[in-house]
Write a protein that holds these residues in place. Sequence first.
Motif, PDB file in Angstrom:
ATOM      1  N   ARG A  66      36.176  40.765  54.329  1.00  0.00           N
ATOM      2  CA  ARG A  66      35.297  39.950  53.465  1.00  0.00           C
ATOM      3  C   ARG A  66      36.092  39.052  52.520  1.00  0.00           C
ATOM      4  O   ARG A  66      35.655  37.946  52.199  1.00  0.00           O
ATOM      5  CB  ARG A  66      34.385  40.860  52.634  1.00  0.00           C
ATOM      6  N   PHE A  67      37.234  39.555  52.051  1.00  0.00           N
ATOM      7  CA  PHE A  67      38.050  38.802  51.097  1.00  0.00           C
ATOM      8  C   PHE A  67      39.312  38.300  51.784  1.00  0.00           C
ATOM      9  O   PHE A  67      39.864  38.966  52.664  1.00  0.00           O
ATOM     10  CB  PHE A  67      38.458  39.688  49.921  1.00  0.00           C
ATOM     11  N   THR A  68      39.783  37.142  51.343  1.00  0.00           N
ATOM     12  CA  THR A  68      41.026  36.584  51.857  1.00  0.00           C
ATOM     13  C   THR A  68      41.865  36.091  50.697  1.00  0.00           C
ATOM     14  O   THR A  68      41.393  35.278  49.887  1.00  0.00           O
ATOM     15  CB  THR A  68      40.759  35.416  52.820  1.00  0.00           C
ATOM     16  N   ILE A  69      43.091  36.577  50.629  1.00  0.00           N
ATOM     17  CA  ILE A  69      44.026  36.121  49.595  1.00  0.00           C
ATOM     18  C   ILE A  69      44.954  35.086  50.217  1.00  0.00           C
ATOM     19  O   ILE A  69      45.379  35.218  51.367  1.00  0.00           O
ATOM     20  CB  ILE A  69      44.817  37.313  48.997  1.00  0.00           C
ATOM     21  N   SER A  70      45.247  34.057  49.456  1.00  0.00           N
ATOM     22  CA  SER A  70      46.154  33.015  49.940  1.00  0.00           C
ATOM     23  C   SER A  70      47.012  32.531  48.781  1.00  0.00           C
ATOM     24  O   SER A  70      46.681  32.738  47.612  1.00  0.00           O
ATOM     25  CB  SER A  70      45.372  31.859  50.560  1.00  0.00           C
ATOM     26  N   ARG A  71      48.100  31.882  49.151  1.00  0.00           N
ATOM     27  CA  ARG A  71      49.078  31.475  48.141  1.00  0.00           C
ATOM     28  C   ARG A  71      49.576  30.082  48.461  1.00  0.00           C
ATOM     29  O   ARG A  71      49.888  29.774  49.614  1.00  0.00           O
ATOM     30  CB  ARG A  71      50.233  32.479  48.144  1.00  0.00           C
ATOM     31  N   ASP A  72      49.625  29.228  47.466  1.00  0.00           N
ATOM     32  CA  ASP A  72      50.178  27.889  47.610  1.00  0.00           C
ATOM     33  C   ASP A  72      51.428  27.831  46.744  1.00  0.00           C
ATOM     34  O   ASP A  72      51.336  27.644  45.535  1.00  0.00           O
ATOM     35  CB  ASP A  72      49.151  26.840  47.180  1.00  0.00           C
ATOM     36  N   ALA A  74      53.714  25.639  46.578  1.00  0.00           N
ATOM     37  CA  ALA A  74      53.994  24.311  46.025  1.00  0.00           C
ATOM     38  C   ALA A  74      53.216  24.080  44.732  1.00  0.00           C
ATOM     39  O   ALA A  74      53.709  23.413  43.811  1.00  0.00           O
ATOM     40  CB  ALA A  74      53.647  23.236  47.039  1.00  0.00           C
ATOM     41  N   LYS A  75      52.001  24.643  44.676  1.00  0.00           N
ATOM     42  CA  LYS A  75      51.162  24.467  43.492  1.00  0.00           C
ATOM     43  C   LYS A  75      51.222  25.666  42.557  1.00  0.00           C
ATOM     44  O   LYS A  75      50.578  25.672  41.512  1.00  0.00           O
ATOM     45  CB  LYS A  75      49.715  24.217  43.901  1.00  0.00           C
ATOM     46  N   ASN A  76      51.968  26.707  42.972  1.00  0.00           N
ATOM     47  CA  ASN A  76      52.095  27.925  42.153  1.00  0.00           C
ATOM     48  C   ASN A  76      50.737  28.542  41.858  1.00  0.00           C
ATOM     49  O   ASN A  76      50.432  28.926  40.713  1.00  0.00           O
ATOM     50  CB  ASN A  76      52.837  27.621  40.849  1.00  0.00           C
ATOM     51  N   THR A  77      49.926  28.614  42.885  1.00  0.00           N
ATOM     52  CA  THR A  77      48.602  29.212  42.723  1.00  0.00           C
ATOM     53  C   THR A  77      48.370  30.280  43.789  1.00  0.00           C
ATOM     54  O   THR A  77      48.952  30.235  44.877  1.00  0.00           O
ATOM     55  CB  THR A  77      47.488  28.169  42.842  1.00  0.00           C
ATOM     56  N   VAL A  78      47.527  31.222  43.448  1.00  0.00           N
ATOM     57  CA  VAL A  78      47.054  32.220  44.406  1.00  0.00           C
ATOM     58  C   VAL A  78      45.539  32.257  44.296  1.00  0.00           C
ATOM     59  O   VAL A  78      44.981  32.155  43.200  1.00  0.00           O
ATOM     60  CB  VAL A  78      47.682  33.606  44.151  1.00  0.00           C
ATOM     61  N   SER A  79      44.884  32.350  45.438  1.00  0.00           N
ATOM     62  CA  SER A  79      43.430  32.315  45.461  1.00  0.00           C
ATOM     63  C   SER A  79      42.888  33.555  46.144  1.00  0.00           C
ATOM     64  O   SER A  79      43.577  34.192  46.945  1.00  0.00           O
ATOM     65  CB  SER A  79      42.951  31.062  46.193  1.00  0.00           C
ATOM     66  N   LEU A  80      41.649  33.859  45.821  1.00  0.00           N
ATOM     67  CA  LEU A  80      40.946  34.958  46.467  1.00  0.00           C
ATOM     68  C   LEU A  80      39.586  34.433  46.897  1.00  0.00           C
ATOM     69  O   LEU A  80      38.736  34.146  46.054  1.00  0.00           O
ATOM     70  CB  LEU A  80      40.787  36.149  45.523  1.00  0.00           C
ATOM     71  N   GLU A  81      39.422  34.271  48.198  1.00  0.00           N
ATOM     72  CA  GLU A  81      38.149  33.854  48.765  1.00  0.00           C
ATOM     73  C   GLU A  81      37.330  35.106  49.019  1.00  0.00           C
ATOM     74  O   GLU A  81      37.766  35.995  49.770  1.00  0.00           O
ATOM     75  CB  GLU A  81      38.378  33.083  50.062  1.00  0.00           C
ATOM     76  N   MET A  82      36.157  35.178  48.396  1.00  0.00           N
ATOM     77  CA  MET A  82      35.322  36.371  48.508  1.00  0.00           C
ATOM     78  C   MET A  82      34.009  36.015  49.181  1.00  0.00           C
ATOM     79  O   MET A  82      33.254  35.186  48.659  1.00  0.00           O
ATOM     80  CB  MET A  82      35.057  36.962  47.115  1.00  0.00           C
ATOM     81  N   ASN A  83      33.761  36.597  50.337  1.00  0.00           N
ATOM     82  CA  ASN A  83      32.545  36.355  51.108  1.00  0.00           C
ATOM     83  C   ASN A  83      31.734  37.646  51.233  1.00  0.00           C
ATOM     84  O   ASN A  83      32.254  38.738  51.010  1.00  0.00           O
ATOM     85  CB  ASN A  83      32.893  35.813  52.487  1.00  0.00           C
ATOM     86  N   SER A  84      30.489  37.488  51.611  1.00  0.00           N
ATOM     87  CA  SER A  84      29.587  38.633  51.801  1.00  0.00           C
ATOM     88  C   SER A  84      29.654  39.570  50.601  1.00  0.00           C
ATOM     89  O   SER A  84      29.795  40.794  50.749  1.00  0.00           O
ATOM     90  CB  SER A  84      29.969  39.389  53.082  1.00  0.00           C
ATOM     91  N   LEU A  85      29.541  39.007  49.438  1.00  0.00           N
ATOM     92  CA  LEU A  85      29.685  39.793  48.213  1.00  0.00           C
ATOM     93  C   LEU A  85      28.566  40.808  48.069  1.00  0.00           C
ATOM     94  O   LEU A  85      27.422  40.569  48.467  1.00  0.00           O
ATOM     95  CB  LEU A  85      29.723  38.874  46.999  1.00  0.00           C
ATOM     96  N   LYS A  86      28.940  41.954  47.493  1.00  0.00           N
ATOM     97  CA  LYS A  86      28.013  43.052  47.286  1.00  0.00           C
ATOM     98  C   LYS A  86      27.932  43.357  45.784  1.00  0.00           C
ATOM     99  O   LYS A  86      28.879  43.076  45.046  1.00  0.00           O
ATOM    100  CB  LYS A  86      28.513  44.303  48.013  1.00  0.00           C
ATOM    101  N   PRO A  87      26.844  43.966  45.354  1.00  0.00           N
ATOM    102  CA  PRO A  87      26.750  44.322  43.929  1.00  0.00           C
ATOM    103  C   PRO A  87      27.932  45.174  43.451  1.00  0.00           C
ATOM    104  O   PRO A  87      28.364  45.048  42.303  1.00  0.00           O
ATOM    105  CB  PRO A  87      25.429  45.085  43.849  1.00  0.00           C
ATOM    106  N   GLU A  88      28.456  46.008  44.327  1.00  0.00           N
ATOM    107  CA  GLU A  88      29.587  46.849  43.944  1.00  0.00           C
ATOM    108  C   GLU A  88      30.892  46.069  43.775  1.00  0.00           C
ATOM    109  O   GLU A  88      31.902  46.634  43.353  1.00  0.00           O
ATOM    110  CB  GLU A  88      29.792  47.999  44.939  1.00  0.00           C
ATOM    111  N   ASP A  89      30.887  44.793  44.110  1.00  0.00           N
ATOM    112  CA  ASP A  89      32.058  43.947  43.842  1.00  0.00           C
ATOM    113  C   ASP A  89      32.063  43.434  42.405  1.00  0.00           C
ATOM    114  O   ASP A  89      33.035  42.805  41.975  1.00  0.00           O
ATOM    115  CB  ASP A  89      32.080  42.746  44.796  1.00  0.00           C
TER     116      ASP A  89
END
Length: 117
Positions: A66-72, A74-89
Amino acid sequence: QVQLVESGGGLVQAGGSLRLSCAASGSISSIYVMAWYRQAPGKQRELVATITSGGSTNYADSVKGRFTISRDNAKNTVSLEMNSLKPEDTAVYYCRAAGGYDRDIAWGQGTQVTVSS
């Protein structure tokens, strides 16, 4: 020193998506692993996902697929794409930077994610 600033939290309905971002500044060359943690009310902080400088990733069982972590680097950033979110998230999500041997470098201030049912 390293500074981390998170963004992207908010309120979303169950089944929805959110993308968190964490921008790093300062002595970023010391960073080996970037990670996302979360802490729900009354619970301990838990690891959500990690990504190394080489791009290797690891996820908590509860978010795999459901979640995907990625890192750029060059931009010194890290992202967390969160899909199919649940109340327990629902939790405050924190970005963390670590060096070798999981040495703490910095934590972000946290961003609230709320998933309504």
